[in-house]
Design a protein around this motif. Sequence first.
Motif, PDB file in Angstrom:
ATOM      1  N   ASP A 162       0.834  -1.210   0.000  1.00 16.58           N
ATOM      2  CA  ASP A 162       0.000   0.000   0.000  1.00 16.58           C
ATOM      3  C   ASP A 162       0.862   1.251   0.000  1.00 16.58           C
ATOM      4  O   ASP A 162       0.613   2.214  -0.739  1.00 16.58           O
ATOM      5  CB  ASP A 162      -0.918   0.021   1.237  1.00 16.58           C
ATOM      6  CG  ASP A 162      -2.084  -0.936   1.124  1.00 16.58           C
ATOM      7  OD1 ASP A 162      -2.539  -1.448   2.166  1.00 16.58           O
ATOM      8  OD2 ASP A 162      -2.542  -1.171  -0.019  1.00 16.58           O
ATOM      9  N   ALA A 163       1.893   1.240   0.841  1.00 16.41           N
ATOM     10  CA  ALA A 163       2.762   2.411   0.944  1.00 16.41           C
ATOM     11  C   ALA A 163       3.478   2.649  -0.374  1.00 16.41           C
ATOM     12  O   ALA A 163       3.624   3.789  -0.839  1.00 16.41           O
ATOM     13  CB  ALA A 163       3.767   2.214   2.076  1.00 16.41           C
ATOM     14  N   ALA A 164       3.938   1.568  -0.987  1.00 13.68           N
ATOM     15  CA  ALA A 164       4.643   1.702  -2.273  1.00 13.68           C
ATOM     16  C   ALA A 164       3.699   2.238  -3.344  1.00 13.68           C
ATOM     17  O   ALA A 164       4.048   3.147  -4.113  1.00 13.68           O
ATOM     18  CB  ALA A 164       5.217   0.351  -2.695  1.00 13.68           C
ATOM     19  N   LEU A 165       2.507   1.695  -3.402  1.00 13.37           N
ATOM     20  CA  LEU A 165       1.551   2.092  -4.439  1.00 13.37           C
ATOM     21  C   LEU A 165       1.162   3.554  -4.309  1.00 13.37           C
ATOM     22  O   LEU A 165       0.877   4.237  -5.292  1.00 13.37           O
ATOM     23  CB  LEU A 165       0.299   1.212  -4.358  1.00 13.37           C
ATOM     24  CG  LEU A 165       0.494  -0.253  -4.740  1.00 13.37           C
ATOM     25  CD1 LEU A 165      -0.741  -1.070  -4.388  1.00 13.37           C
ATOM     26  CD2 LEU A 165       0.808  -0.394  -6.216  1.00 13.37           C
ATOM     27  N   ALA A 166       1.162   4.044  -3.060  1.00 12.22           N
ATOM     28  CA  ALA A 166       0.771   5.440  -2.842  1.00 12.22           C
ATOM     29  C   ALA A 166       1.758   6.406  -3.491  1.00 12.22           C
ATOM     30  O   ALA A 166       1.411   7.554  -3.780  1.00 12.22           O
ATOM     31  CB  ALA A 166       0.669   5.713  -1.338  1.00 12.22           C
ATOM     32  N   SER A 167       2.976   5.922  -3.723  1.00 10.93           N
ATOM     33  CA  SER A 167       3.977   6.824  -4.302  1.00 10.93           C
ATOM     34  C   SER A 167       4.057   6.713  -5.818  1.00 10.93           C
ATOM     35  O   SER A 167       4.862   7.388  -6.452  1.00 10.93           O
ATOM     36  CB  SER A 167       5.349   6.532  -3.692  1.00 10.93           C
ATOM     37  OG  SER A 167       5.737   5.213  -4.007  1.00 10.93           O
ATOM     38  N   LEU A 168       3.232   5.868  -6.407  1.00  8.84           N
ATOM     39  CA  LEU A 168       3.235   5.696  -7.863  1.00  8.84           C
ATOM     40  C   LEU A 168       2.293   6.676  -8.515  1.00  8.84           C
ATOM     41  O   LEU A 168       1.343   7.157  -7.889  1.00  8.84           O
ATOM     42  CB  LEU A 168       2.801   4.277  -8.233  1.00  8.84           C
ATOM     43  CG  LEU A 168       3.706   3.125  -7.780  1.00  8.84           C
ATOM     44  CD1 LEU A 168       3.047   1.795  -8.125  1.00  8.84           C
ATOM     45  CD2 LEU A 168       5.075   3.223  -8.437  1.00  8.84           C
ATOM     46  N   SER A 169       2.533   6.924  -9.806  1.00 12.14           N
ATOM     47  CA  SER A 169       1.532   7.678 -10.565  1.00 12.14           C
ATOM     48  C   SER A 169       0.313   6.772 -10.723  1.00 12.14           C
ATOM     49  O   SER A 169       0.404   5.551 -10.564  1.00 12.14           O
ATOM     50  CB  SER A 169       2.088   8.050 -11.930  1.00 12.14           C
ATOM     51  OG  SER A 169       2.166   6.892 -12.748  1.00 12.14           O
ATOM     52  N   SER A 170      -0.810   7.386 -11.072  1.00 15.55           N
ATOM     53  CA  SER A 170      -2.029   6.576 -11.193  1.00 15.55           C
ATOM     54  C   SER A 170      -1.882   5.551 -12.310  1.00 15.55           C
ATOM     55  O   SER A 170      -2.370   4.426 -12.205  1.00 15.55           O
ATOM     56  CB  SER A 170      -3.248   7.462 -11.416  1.00 15.55           C
ATOM     57  OG  SER A 170      -3.077   8.280 -12.550  1.00 15.55           O
ATOM     58  N   GLN A 171      -1.181   5.909 -13.385  1.00 13.28           N
ATOM     59  CA  GLN A 171      -0.993   4.940 -14.478  1.00 13.28           C
ATOM     60  C   GLN A 171      -0.144   3.765 -14.026  1.00 13.28           C
ATOM     61  O   GLN A 171      -0.436   2.613 -14.317  1.00 13.28           O
ATOM     62  CB  GLN A 171      -0.331   5.625 -15.670  1.00 13.28           C
ATOM     63  CG  GLN A 171      -1.251   6.560 -16.411  1.00 13.28           C
ATOM     64  CD  GLN A 171      -0.504   7.696 -17.055  1.00 13.28           C
ATOM     65  OE1 GLN A 171       0.577   8.071 -16.608  1.00 13.28           O
ATOM     66  NE2 GLN A 171      -1.066   8.257 -18.105  1.00 13.28           N
ATOM     67  N   GLN A 172       0.938   4.056 -13.313  1.00 16.15           N
ATOM     68  CA  GLN A 172       1.803   2.987 -12.814  1.00 16.15           C
ATOM     69  C   GLN A 172       1.031   2.121 -11.825  1.00 16.15           C
ATOM     70  O   GLN A 172       1.138   0.892 -11.840  1.00 16.15           O
ATOM     71  CB  GLN A 172       3.043   3.588 -12.144  1.00 16.15           C
ATOM     72  CG  GLN A 172       3.984   4.284 -13.105  1.00 16.15           C
ATOM     73  CD  GLN A 172       4.941   5.222 -12.393  1.00 16.15           C
ATOM     74  OE1 GLN A 172       4.857   5.433 -11.172  1.00 16.15           O
ATOM     75  NE2 GLN A 172       5.854   5.820 -13.147  1.00 16.15           N
ATOM     76  N   ARG A 173       0.272   2.779 -10.972  1.00 20.03           N
ATOM     77  CA  ARG A 173      -0.488   2.041  -9.961  1.00 20.03           C
ATOM     78  C   ARG A 173      -1.483   1.101 -10.633  1.00 20.03           C
ATOM     79  O   ARG A 173      -1.577  -0.079 -10.268  1.00 20.03           O
ATOM     80  CB  ARG A 173      -1.217   3.020  -9.041  1.00 20.03           C
ATOM     81  CG  ARG A 173      -2.091   2.336  -8.006  1.00 20.03           C
ATOM     82  CD  ARG A 173      -3.002   3.327  -7.300  1.00 20.03           C
ATOM     83  NE  ARG A 173      -3.966   2.626  -6.471  1.00 20.03           N
ATOM     84  CZ  ARG A 173      -3.863   2.496  -5.152  1.00 20.03           C
ATOM     85  NH1 ARG A 173      -2.823   3.001  -4.502  1.00 20.03           N
ATOM     86  NH2 ARG A 173      -4.787   1.826  -4.473  1.00 20.03           N
TER      87      ARG A 173
END
Lengths: 215, 400
Positions: free
Chosen positions: A157-168
């Motif tokens: 979750d923490a990692a995904l929060a730092s991604l762009s929406s496309q990357q996520r």
Amino acid sequence: MALRDKRMSPSSIAIEFEHAPGSIAGDSPAPARERTDAELVYAVIAGVRRAEAELYKRHARTIAAVAARLLGRSADAEDVVQDTFLTAFERIRQLRDPQLFRPWLVRITVRHVHRRFRRRRLLRALGLDRGEDDAALSRLALSPFDTETRAELGKLDAALASLSSQQRVAFMLRHVEGYELTEVASACGASLATVKRWLSRADEVVRAHTQEDAS
Amino acid sequence: MSKLREPLRELLRDPIGDAQLDAIWRRVEVKRRPRTLRRALVPALVAVAAVMIVVGERWPFGQHAAPATAPMASAPAALHWSNGDALTPAAAIEVVPGGAKRVLALSDGTRVELASGSRLVPSSSTPEAVELALEHGEARFEVAPQGTRRFEVHAGALRVRVVGTAFTVTRDRDADVARVTVEHGRVRVFSPAGEALLGAGDALRWPAETTAAPVAPPPPVNVQQPQQRPASVAAPAPAKTGDDFGAWRAAAADGDYRRAYALLGTRGYALVVRDESNVDVLLELADVARGAGHPRDAALALGRVVQRYPHDARSPLAALTLGRLQLDALGQPSTAERTLRRALDLGLPAALQEDALARLVQASAQAGDSAQARSAAEEYRKRFANGRYRANVDQWSKGP
């Protein structure tokens, strides 16, 4: 060559040619069976409202789960489910191959998810984002007592929060939903090369987060 | 990466449950309802003191939308108000004119909204049956699935029994007019004229003929229709055809086409089709006839759609279905040829054009019209060079 009319009801049509010698099959009542997506799409095009309900029943749960996991918030996901099906039924005549209704629906879902992300960014910038991440991965763990799994999901979750929406979105479709690369590309409306680039970046970030704690 | 096995969704629960999915579906349905239907309902509500009863339908996911989401019990207990008061005439609810709407709940989660100037009187409540009477005004119900329990609402001369549906009932006590409009699902209505089973989009007014302006049935979307026969109902009323009329639609909805066709037989299928102006109903009639093994009758209903309502969005599809019927079941390739060309001219959706063109090649070939078969085949090859029916089309267009 034989023509077989796949019996469907009501007022829906599919025609297949079968390479069988002999008679041309006429319309005959067939035993009840589950209709395919394509048959239901044709029925919706014909104006049969029941067919819309059947399509919804068949796909809503999956779409809702995907939307909720992508967005991390069930309230947002419910809106996306509603918008997705409204969009789909309004534009169903544009669907070139009714057999591909599900991937088309997922593409629509992803578009609506991105809209939600944009809205959330704006609210956040204004200090007005008060949504609760009640559908974050760590909160969806099937076994709430498996602390190790929850901990791992929390790192994710923490990692995904730092991604762009496309990357996520790309990362989650690939690793959470289990889509093939081509399916991810189709859902994202992007080229395979672009999706690979997003995934590569996302993988780096996730690795960094998960290994950081380990070290 | 993470130590977790993939795909990760297998480790996760679904965050959105059936109740929420049902609620979403209801919102989708409301937004999908044609604006004309919403406009037709408004005059009815304005012209008469409205009793609106919305009953929890058989939702797609089998749950009801009421706050209490307990599953249906096979042996339901008697209902009472959620505060524990029994459903008796002594527990009548009234909102005075000008008063605020009241929202109440029954013990099974059924939700009741009583509008200003309304009075609702519970008649009785047993494990087997619940009866409520709306003396005047407007009441909206979201009724949880009742299982084996009968749930009825009385409004003047009308008695409305929940079968699993969402519907609206209006009652003007002074004018002694009551009306039922079904939003979705089915409802059984008993009137002095008899019994009728109404389906989605149907409406019934009692008395049928009134001095008030009748509410016109909502026209299909994007339709230029011939003048509708004056109707106080959006679908044929039970008095029109006798007790079996509404029942055929219920049988059809269950997939029992032979029974549905038999139920129509009291008046004669052809007469029913002749008098029907609702495209939805005509298409249902066609399905019934096809399913019951009567392709000629099905062709009658489909032909009516194509001829009388060519601008209806469903007319091209009706034409395609008719063309196939003429070709496959009725042995009329020449007629089928014309019908299939008409289907293409009326504007079939892109997804169906390949099928229609292939069928046109076949019909032309069987009718002995080699020139047309070759021309249609050429058109097919140009548009669908790698189409599904390419081999068949090539075969058909070769000619003798």
